[in-house]
Design a protein around this motif. Sequence first.
Motif, PDB file in Angstrom:
ATOM      1  N   HIS A 492     -61.622  74.188 -12.099  1.00  0.00           N
ATOM      2  CA  HIS A 492     -61.400  74.284 -13.918  1.00  0.00           C
ATOM      3  C   HIS A 492     -59.948  73.813 -14.221  1.00  0.00           C
ATOM      4  CE1 HIS A 492     -64.916  76.618 -13.958  1.00  0.00           C
ATOM      5  NE2 HIS A 492     -64.459  77.310 -13.037  1.00  0.00           N
ATOM      6  N   GLY A 493     -59.606  72.834 -13.356  1.00  0.00           N
ATOM      7  CA  GLY A 493     -58.143  72.195 -13.596  1.00  0.00           C
ATOM      8  C   GLY A 493     -57.072  73.261 -13.155  1.00  0.00           C
ATOM      9  N   SER A 494     -55.831  72.384 -13.012  1.00  0.00           N
ATOM     10  CA  SER A 494     -54.597  72.970 -12.674  1.00  0.00           C
ATOM     11  C   SER A 494     -53.417  72.747 -13.396  1.00  0.00           C
ATOM     12  CB  SER A 494     -54.283  72.134 -11.239  1.00  0.00           C
ATOM     13  OG  SER A 494     -52.909  72.348 -10.897  1.00  0.00           O
ATOM     14  N   HIS A 495     -52.288  73.893 -13.329  1.00  0.00           N
ATOM     15  CA  HIS A 495     -51.240  73.559 -14.071  1.00  0.00           C
ATOM     16  C   HIS A 495     -50.306  72.306 -14.013  1.00  0.00           C
ATOM     17  CE1 HIS A 495     -52.150  77.409 -16.099  1.00  0.00           C
ATOM     18  NE2 HIS A 495     -52.063  78.057 -14.877  1.00  0.00           N
ATOM     19  N   LEU A 496     -50.598  71.653 -12.821  1.00  0.00           N
ATOM     20  CA  LEU A 496     -49.800  70.630 -12.339  1.00  0.00           C
ATOM     21  C   LEU A 496     -49.257  69.383 -13.534  1.00  0.00           C
ATOM     22  CD1 LEU A 496     -48.450  69.646  -9.622  1.00  0.00           C
ATOM     23  CD2 LEU A 496     -50.413  68.283  -9.127  1.00  0.00           C
ATOM     24  N   ALA A 497     -50.621  69.209 -14.077  1.00  0.00           N
ATOM     25  CA  ALA A 497     -50.078  67.799 -15.151  1.00  0.00           C
ATOM     26  C   ALA A 497     -49.404  68.685 -16.463  1.00  0.00           C
ATOM     27  CB  ALA A 497     -51.509  67.430 -15.579  1.00  0.00           C
ATOM     28  N   GLU A 498     -49.183  70.007 -16.612  1.00  0.00           N
ATOM     29  CA  GLU A 498     -48.591  70.421 -17.672  1.00  0.00           C
ATOM     30  C   GLU A 498     -47.136  70.396 -17.493  1.00  0.00           C
ATOM     31  OE1 GLU A 498     -50.278  74.167 -18.519  1.00  0.00           O
ATOM     32  OE2 GLU A 498     -52.551  73.708 -18.378  1.00  0.00           O
ATOM     33  N   TYR A 499     -46.722  70.228 -16.529  1.00  0.00           N
ATOM     34  CA  TYR A 499     -45.480  70.027 -16.043  1.00  0.00           C
ATOM     35  C   TYR A 499     -44.783  68.653 -16.041  1.00  0.00           C
ATOM     36  CZ  TYR A 499     -44.974  75.185 -15.025  1.00  0.00           C
ATOM     37  OH  TYR A 499     -45.183  76.442 -14.824  1.00  0.00           O
ATOM     38  N   SER A 500     -45.435  67.831 -16.495  1.00  0.00           N
ATOM     39  CA  SER A 500     -45.016  66.521 -16.449  1.00  0.00           C
ATOM     40  C   SER A 500     -43.586  66.078 -17.401  1.00  0.00           C
ATOM     41  CB  SER A 500     -46.210  65.512 -16.848  1.00  0.00           C
ATOM     42  OG  SER A 500     -46.557  65.649 -18.228  1.00  0.00           O
ATOM     43  N   VAL A 501     -43.576  66.898 -18.341  1.00  0.00           N
ATOM     44  CA  VAL A 501     -42.314  66.672 -19.020  1.00  0.00           C
ATOM     45  C   VAL A 501     -41.295  67.202 -18.304  1.00  0.00           C
ATOM     46  CG1 VAL A 501     -41.329  67.279 -21.074  1.00  0.00           C
ATOM     47  CG2 VAL A 501     -43.504  66.820 -21.218  1.00  0.00           C
ATOM     48  N   ASN A 502     -41.238  68.372 -17.718  1.00  0.00           N
ATOM     49  CA  ASN A 502     -40.373  69.118 -17.014  1.00  0.00           C
ATOM     50  C   ASN A 502     -39.971  68.528 -15.629  1.00  0.00           C
ATOM     51  OD1 ASN A 502     -40.122  70.879 -19.278  1.00  0.00           O
ATOM     52  ND2 ASN A 502     -41.660  71.806 -18.411  1.00  0.00           N
ATOM     53  N   PRO A 509     -47.426  60.738 -15.183  1.00  0.00           N
ATOM     54  CA  PRO A 509     -48.528  61.230 -14.231  1.00  0.00           C
ATOM     55  C   PRO A 509     -49.356  60.365 -13.996  1.00  0.00           C
ATOM     56  CG  PRO A 509     -48.645  62.335 -16.314  1.00  0.00           C
ATOM     57  CD  PRO A 509     -47.351  61.478 -16.395  1.00  0.00           C
ATOM     58  N   SER A 510     -50.036  60.338 -12.615  1.00  0.00           N
ATOM     59  CA  SER A 510     -51.049  59.233 -12.346  1.00  0.00           C
ATOM     60  C   SER A 510     -52.441  59.736 -12.722  1.00  0.00           C
ATOM     61  CB  SER A 510     -51.079  59.258 -10.788  1.00  0.00           C
ATOM     62  OG  SER A 510     -51.248  60.651 -10.309  1.00  0.00           O
ATOM     63  N   LEU A 511     -53.267  58.804 -12.986  1.00  0.00           N
ATOM     64  CA  LEU A 511     -54.522  59.117 -13.186  1.00  0.00           C
ATOM     65  C   LEU A 511     -55.048  60.425 -12.678  1.00  0.00           C
ATOM     66  CD1 LEU A 511     -56.941  58.409 -15.178  1.00  0.00           C
ATOM     67  CD2 LEU A 511     -57.808  56.827 -13.418  1.00  0.00           C
ATOM     68  N   GLU A 512     -54.788  60.394 -11.409  1.00  0.00           N
ATOM     69  CA  GLU A 512     -55.387  61.670 -10.545  1.00  0.00           C
ATOM     70  C   GLU A 512     -54.959  62.858 -11.069  1.00  0.00           C
ATOM     71  OE1 GLU A 512     -53.941  59.214  -9.070  1.00  0.00           O
ATOM     72  OE2 GLU A 512     -54.568  58.791  -7.015  1.00  0.00           O
ATOM     73  N   VAL A 513     -53.581  63.043 -11.314  1.00  0.00           N
ATOM     74  CA  VAL A 513     -52.996  64.092 -11.974  1.00  0.00           C
ATOM     75  C   VAL A 513     -53.567  64.408 -13.411  1.00  0.00           C
ATOM     76  CG1 VAL A 513     -50.729  65.179 -12.932  1.00  0.00           C
ATOM     77  CG2 VAL A 513     -50.915  63.841 -10.680  1.00  0.00           C
ATOM     78  N   LYS A 514     -53.865  63.491 -14.174  1.00  0.00           N
ATOM     79  CA  LYS A 514     -54.188  63.796 -15.548  1.00  0.00           C
ATOM     80  C   LYS A 514     -55.734  64.102 -15.430  1.00  0.00           C
ATOM     81  CE  LYS A 514     -51.708  59.869 -17.606  1.00  0.00           C
ATOM     82  NZ  LYS A 514     -51.711  58.672 -18.224  1.00  0.00           N
ATOM     83  N   GLU A 515     -56.381  63.841 -14.555  1.00  0.00           N
ATOM     84  CA  GLU A 515     -57.904  64.154 -14.508  1.00  0.00           C
ATOM     85  C   GLU A 515     -57.954  65.782 -14.031  1.00  0.00           C
ATOM     86  OE1 GLU A 515     -60.854  60.600 -13.762  1.00  0.00           O
ATOM     87  OE2 GLU A 515     -59.920  61.481 -11.738  1.00  0.00           O
ATOM     88  N   LEU A 516     -56.727  66.102 -13.582  1.00  0.00           N
ATOM     89  CA  LEU A 516     -56.651  67.936 -12.814  1.00  0.00           C
ATOM     90  C   LEU A 516     -56.219  68.619 -14.113  1.00  0.00           C
ATOM     91  CD1 LEU A 516     -55.055  67.311  -9.676  1.00  0.00           C
ATOM     92  CD2 LEU A 516     -57.358  67.561 -10.036  1.00  0.00           C
ATOM     93  N   SER A 517     -55.822  68.285 -15.397  1.00  0.00           N
ATOM     94  CA  SER A 517     -55.575  68.990 -16.325  1.00  0.00           C
ATOM     95  C   SER A 517     -56.483  69.848 -16.815  1.00  0.00           C
ATOM     96  CB  SER A 517     -54.869  68.480 -17.549  1.00  0.00           C
ATOM     97  OG  SER A 517     -55.907  67.443 -18.039  1.00  0.00           O
TER      98      SER A 517
END
Length: 611
Positions: A492-502, A509-517
């Motif tokens: 159901h997604g990860s918090h990983l992509a949400e930290y892209s600004v910090n 973020p790569s496409l893989e990370v975006k797809e994990l949001s």
Amino acid sequence: MSLAAYCVICCRRMGTSTPPPKSNTYWRDVSSLFITYEVLALKKSLTLDTQVVEKEKMKSYIYVHTVSLDKRENHDTFSTIDIEDHECAVWLLLRKSKSDDRAARLQAVQEMAETRHWHDYQYRIIAQACDLRTLIGLARSKDSDLRFFLCPPPLPSLKEDSSVEEELRQLLASLPQTDLDECIQYFTSLALSESSQSLAAQKGGLWCFGGNGLPYAESFGEVPSATVEMFCLEALVKHSEIPTHCDKIEANGGLQLLQRLYQLHKDCPKVQRNIMRILGNMALNEHLHSTIVRSGWVSILVEAIKSHHIMEASHAARTLANLDRETVQDKYQDGVYVLHPQYRTSQPIKADVLFIHGLMGAAFKTWRQQDNDQNLTEKVSEDETKYTTCWPKSWLARDCPALRIISVEYDTSLSDWRARCPMERKSIAFRSNELLRKLRAAGVGDRPVIWVSHSMGGLLVKKMLLEASKKPEMSTIINNTRGIIFYSVPHHGSHLAEYSVNIRYLLFPSLEVKELSKDSPALKTLQDDFLEFAKDRNFQVLSFVETLPTYIGSMIKLHVVPLESADLGIGDLIPVDVNHLNICKPKKKDAFLYQRTLQFIRDTLAKDLEN
């Protein structure tokens, strides 16, 4: 030459010469007895120069003109005076290894590999007289003596005023440059740059924000080594995936050039790994097998497969398996590695277990034993029960020897800035189709299957099964899938992509990370479709999830996959007090993580392993 050696040679010449007329039979027998007596007397009275004798044996046995026994009118016994009875076995095994009966050929290779009492020259007889099929069989026999394998022939001299770097560039330039995908074009263009300095400047402009003004090293860590050789090899790996380009590489002396580079960079695993990838890809083309063998690569591969370093051994095992058309019908493409069995075996293989790593993972390092202070300070022991760099190969293979264990590797990145190929934008859907095609070529689906996945690898497994269900030619994969293990998979997604600004690693973020949001439409569709697909299937599912945060860089702690995201909605979900990286790395063999995984595999495949 010693007197004893001279007598031996004289005996051979007399014993293998044209037989005298039958009218002289009596005198021939008398002279035979006399010479036999004299030779035996000399053996007792003189100290033999055994080294010379061995050399003379090699000359007579390997280089003498052979005549069929059936064509000889008479068989003299002089040739057996100076040899033991078991030497006849060498020639009998060679003949047997070329039999029309496959079972007889396999038995001959096995008997050769198990032999321990031969002299050096007898191993060399096999090395020089055996055919390609026998040589590869010996290379893939675990206990084969290294003396079976001739050293590589001398490499051709480099052209005047040339270097390995320049010849690599020339080899690359000789390959077709049209109708290539963007990544092949990217690596080829870098490798064909005019000089190492211009290449480094290009790399600086590519990897640094604002050209050379803001060094990549200050923002992300160490700049990768941008040598011409490495970029040439990266490009050749991609080119070698195209069969017609493999023909060009071979025709232009690529096998010898790669061998020279391999010997020059014995202390650089990254260079050697890419060379092995190229060779493994070329071995997929059966018409190139004889050329690969003649170029002397087999002896290098045999030493590599016996290495204690899993990466080196597994790359060599892949190449040798692709060369072995006698016992291996499957083809292992780039990124598909058999962890067990890596040699020929009499153990029937009854099921497959596939390991799919996640974001920033790898086919080997993802599945190592959990690191601790002792492991980091001590040299890795050969006793893999204490510490293993790959527990599926060391532990699971011993506990379940009837399994074929495969680990898959593919490139991923957290940020587009860190991507090996900046043009590469591979979605989960793209990667799943690519991996599915490679796994089917490796024979996955021909026997029962269990999938083991970590993080994003679990999403790929789900997508692969959905894609396979839509293709009739892939139906065996669906029908033979028995179970799936998910290690902290973000359904159901990860918090990983949400930290892209910090987090500086994720500025782009790569496409893989975006797809994990968490709000990824593709991820939601994948989850819904998989649940619909799985409800009519009898899949067994086991999920583990981390409970501890993971350090991202030196400042941020992040719970990468929370409990609610790891819940597939099917099967058991087990929380474990580890972080995201260690969820698939048991501390030791009797740890809960490994033992529960082993129990699931045994229970799920119980009926298949009994048959």
